[in-house]
Design a protein around this motif. Sequence first.
Motif, mmCIF file in Angstrom:
data_model
loop_
_atom_site.group_PDB
_atom_site.id
_atom_site.type_symbol
_atom_site.label_atom_id
_atom_site.label_comp_id
_atom_site.label_asym_id
_atom_site.label_seq_id
_atom_site.Cartn_x
_atom_site.Cartn_y
_atom_site.Cartn_z
ATOM 1 N N ARG A 119 -3.391 22.914 -2.453
ATOM 2 C CA ARG A 119 -3.288 21.659 -1.426
ATOM 3 C C ARG A 119 -4.498 20.855 -2.186
ATOM 4 O O ARG A 119 -4.588 19.547 -2.203
ATOM 5 N N ALA A 120 -5.628 21.287 -2.953
ATOM 6 C CA ALA A 120 -6.658 20.629 -3.092
ATOM 7 C C ALA A 120 -6.025 19.966 -4.344
ATOM 8 O O ALA A 120 -6.625 18.833 -4.792
ATOM 9 N N ASP A 121 -5.225 20.669 -5.312
ATOM 10 C CA ASP A 121 -4.723 19.646 -6.418
ATOM 11 C C ASP A 121 -3.873 18.505 -5.907
ATOM 12 O O ASP A 121 -3.941 17.572 -6.282
ATOM 13 N N ALA A 122 -3.026 18.990 -4.895
ATOM 14 C CA ALA A 122 -2.422 17.899 -4.226
ATOM 15 C C ALA A 122 -3.000 16.958 -3.734
ATOM 16 O O ALA A 122 -2.665 15.590 -3.742
ATOM 17 N N LEU A 123 -4.168 17.139 -3.011
ATOM 18 C CA LEU A 123 -4.892 16.218 -2.281
ATOM 19 C C LEU A 123 -5.742 15.156 -3.365
ATOM 20 O O LEU A 123 -5.561 14.006 -3.262
ATOM 21 N N SER A 124 -6.203 15.874 -4.586
ATOM 22 C CA SER A 124 -6.477 15.087 -5.642
ATOM 23 C C SER A 124 -5.560 13.924 -6.340
ATOM 24 O O SER A 124 -5.945 12.752 -6.479
ATOM 25 N N ALA A 126 -3.175 12.727 -4.538
ATOM 26 C CA ALA A 126 -2.929 11.952 -3.381
ATOM 27 C C ALA A 126 -3.839 10.993 -3.492
ATOM 28 O O ALA A 126 -3.571 9.542 -3.297
ATOM 29 N N GLN A 127 -4.923 10.929 -3.760
ATOM 30 C CA GLN A 127 -6.409 10.244 -3.561
ATOM 31 C C GLN A 127 -6.153 9.277 -5.008
ATOM 32 O O GLN A 127 -6.462 8.141 -4.764
ATOM 33 N N PHE A 128 -5.922 9.820 -6.192
ATOM 34 C CA PHE A 128 -5.551 8.911 -7.257
ATOM 35 C C PHE A 128 -4.769 8.029 -7.386
ATOM 36 O O PHE A 128 -4.741 6.780 -7.275
ATOM 37 N N ASP A 133 -2.685 2.366 -6.084
ATOM 38 C CA ASP A 133 -2.015 1.579 -5.066
ATOM 39 C C ASP A 133 -2.777 0.553 -4.891
ATOM 40 O O ASP A 133 -2.253 -0.716 -4.650
ATOM 41 N N GLU A 134 -3.858 0.668 -4.501
ATOM 42 C CA GLU A 134 -4.879 -0.458 -3.773
ATOM 43 C C GLU A 134 -5.141 -1.493 -5.090
ATOM 44 O O GLU A 134 -5.221 -2.695 -4.908
ATOM 45 N N GLU A 156 4.809 6.507 -6.071
ATOM 46 C CA GLU A 156 3.815 7.607 -6.413
ATOM 47 C C GLU A 156 2.887 8.197 -5.184
ATOM 48 O O GLU A 156 2.482 9.168 -5.290
ATOM 49 N N LEU A 157 2.399 6.974 -4.576
ATOM 50 C CA LEU A 157 1.530 7.403 -3.336
ATOM 51 C C LEU A 157 2.235 8.059 -2.484
ATOM 52 O O LEU A 157 1.823 9.229 -1.836
ATOM 53 N N GLU A 158 3.599 7.694 -2.011
ATOM 54 C CA GLU A 158 4.325 8.276 -1.146
ATOM 55 C C GLU A 158 4.673 9.769 -1.394
ATOM 56 O O GLU A 158 4.631 10.762 -0.434
ATOM 57 N N GLN A 159 5.041 9.903 -2.938
ATOM 58 C CA GLN A 159 5.221 11.260 -3.038
ATOM 59 C C GLN A 159 4.051 12.258 -3.146
ATOM 60 O O GLN A 159 4.022 13.442 -2.751
ATOM 61 N N ALA A 160 2.961 11.819 -3.575
ATOM 62 C CA ALA A 160 1.656 12.464 -3.281
ATOM 63 C C ALA A 160 1.359 12.791 -2.085
ATOM 64 O O ALA A 160 0.807 14.035 -1.747
ATOM 65 N N ASP A 161 1.643 11.877 -0.950
ATOM 66 C CA ASP A 161 1.101 12.264 0.576
ATOM 67 C C ASP A 161 2.283 13.374 0.913
ATOM 68 O O ASP A 161 2.028 14.255 1.748
ATOM 69 N N ALA A 162 3.428 13.273 0.388
ATOM 70 C CA ALA A 162 4.520 14.252 0.707
ATOM 71 C C ALA A 162 3.980 15.601 0.400
ATOM 72 O O ALA A 162 4.474 16.501 1.008
ATOM 73 N N ALA A 163 3.524 15.535 -0.879
ATOM 74 C CA ALA A 163 3.124 17.118 -1.477
ATOM 75 C C ALA A 163 2.104 17.656 -0.583
ATOM 76 O O ALA A 163 2.067 18.870 -0.487
#
Length: 370
Positions: A119-124, A126-128, A133-134, A156-163
Amino acid sequence: MVDTCPRLPERLRHRAPFAVALLILLIVFIGIYLWRDARLSPSAAGRARPPVEVSAQTVELEALPQSLEATGSLQSVHAVTLAPEVAGRVVAIRFEAGSRVDAGTPLVELYDAPERAERADALSRAQFARRQDERSRRLAPSDTISKQLLEQREAELEQADAAVQRIDARLSQKTIRAPFAGLIGIRRVDLGQYVNAGDALATLAALDQLYVNFTVPQQDLARLRLGSETTVRTDAFPDWAFPARINAIEPMVEQDTRNIRVQATLANPGQMLRPGLYVTVSVAQPMRPSAILVPATAIQTGPSGDSVFVVRSDRAEPVPVVTGQRRGDRVVVEAGLSPGDRVITSGQLRVQPGATVRVAPPKIASGSPG
């Protein structure tokens, strides 16, 4: 000397003993018949035996509360066996056997360090992806980046949030929580134990409200109504009567037994009753305005059916009856008796049909006023 006595023919001399024996038997049978006739005649019986003392009761019409009796068992409105959805090692047990827990309370936790690292890896990631995206959105008005690249950044942002959400779902499976408030049962797991998916950890039941499940014969279907009041009793608490109300009637009759399944709802505020208890159920019915009841001791059962002795002109006459429900120590008589009949309630075992009887006065309890 010459024998002058006449002699019987040889054939008659052989038959004489049989004739004498036959005559003796005839005399004996005639004597037995005369003795039996004299013994069974009313005048002789009256002289030979005094009246038999019995107890009797005059039957009258009375109002009779009606009910439909059945047997059943109790079931929890909410009950579940707690079990993990995934395999893992137990690292925390947060309940005591027999305690009450609230809905959502964590009960058992499994080892989840790998999932937390993922989860920590996926959260990182997702933040990137969110920063990318911004940045793309800020450059989009100046046409510095293409529309295709902007859509790629959004994907890519949607995929990171889904992960992250996927790992969160896996983490939630590592914690077994109470799905509803209730009483938790005996613990079946130990700390450090490895459990597989579906292994029973404990039971959880809500005891504030219970179901009463029972069956009735199909001929009683017309006597059932949704919302009818019922009374539930159990030998666990013989002095208590618990009110309930019918909430469901099975629409189909059971093919094997021709019975109908009925369910009632029972409030259990003191949590005295427990699921699985064997109970008897009385479904209230309209009052029967007139019925004849006699003590159960008055009923005699024989090969030809039930009967009672009725006192008429100081003599005991057997009367066949049709019995119905038993209410305590009394039995409903559906046919055979009329109001005013005096039924023998005790002493009838010493009474023969047609015998003279004497009804003993009712006994007065010791210490009661005369």
